[in-house]
Design a protein around this motif. Structure first.
Motif, mmCIF file in Angstrom:
data_model
loop_
_atom_site.group_PDB
_atom_site.id
_atom_site.type_symbol
_atom_site.label_atom_id
_atom_site.label_comp_id
_atom_site.label_asym_id
_atom_site.label_seq_id
_atom_site.Cartn_x
_atom_site.Cartn_y
_atom_site.Cartn_z
ATOM 1 N N HIS A 44 37.328 48.609 36.651
ATOM 2 C CA HIS A 44 36.955 47.242 37.031
ATOM 3 C C HIS A 44 35.885 47.324 38.113
ATOM 4 O O HIS A 44 36.100 47.942 39.149
ATOM 5 N N TRP A 46 32.731 44.598 39.819
ATOM 6 C CA TRP A 46 32.231 43.228 39.817
ATOM 7 C C TRP A 46 30.816 43.212 40.358
ATOM 8 O O TRP A 46 30.572 43.567 41.508
ATOM 9 N N THR A 49 29.267 42.478 44.162
ATOM 10 C CA THR A 49 30.272 42.580 45.219
ATOM 11 C C THR A 49 29.958 43.748 46.135
ATOM 12 O O THR A 49 29.197 44.645 45.803
ATOM 13 N N VAL A 61 33.389 34.987 42.426
ATOM 14 C CA VAL A 61 33.569 36.389 42.084
ATOM 15 C C VAL A 61 34.771 36.971 42.827
ATOM 16 O O VAL A 61 35.509 37.788 42.273
ATOM 17 N N ARG A 64 37.872 35.894 40.957
ATOM 18 C CA ARG A 64 38.042 36.708 39.737
ATOM 19 C C ARG A 64 38.555 38.097 40.093
ATOM 20 O O ARG A 64 39.437 38.637 39.421
ATOM 21 N N GLN A 65 37.986 38.675 41.146
ATOM 22 C CA GLN A 65 38.387 39.998 41.599
ATOM 23 C C GLN A 65 39.879 40.015 41.932
ATOM 24 O O GLN A 65 40.614 40.883 41.458
#
Length: 79
Positions: A44, A46, A49, A61, A64-65
Motif C-alpha cells: 500500500h 499513497w 503522501t 488521502v 483513505r490511508q
C-alpha cells in the motif's frame, strides 16, 4: 521513521509506506523480494503522501490511508 506497516495477513504480508518517505524505495524492494520468495504481498502506497501526512485528518488521502490500514489490521487480527 517513515510510516511502514508490515503484518502477516492471509498467508502473506501487507506492507504500507508513504510515497515521499525516505524509505519508500526500500519498502518496494522489500515487497518485491518477498514476492520473489513466493510470499503473497500487499503493498500500500499513497501518491503525494509523506511521513506523518496521515495526521492531517481533513485530507481525503489521509482518510483513505487510515481506512486501508484499519482494514489490513482488521484482517490480520481476525486470522
Amino acid at each position: 521513521m517513515p510510516l511502514l506497516i508490515d503484518l502477516a495477513v492471509e498467508g502473506g504480508r501487507a506492507t504500507a509506506g508513504g510515497w515521499l518517505c525516505p524509505n519508500r524505495d526500500e519498502d518496494i524492494t522489500y515487497a518485491l523480494r518477498l514476492l520473489q520468495a513466493g510470499v503473497s504481498v500487499e503493498l500500500h502506497q499513497w501518491s503525494g503522501t509523506f511521513h506523518g501526512s496521515q495526521a492531517i485528518l481533513s485530507a481525503e488521502v489521509s482518510q483513505r490511508q487510515i481506512a486501508e490500514l484499519a482494514a489490513v489490521l482488521r484482517r490480520a487480527l481476525a486470522e
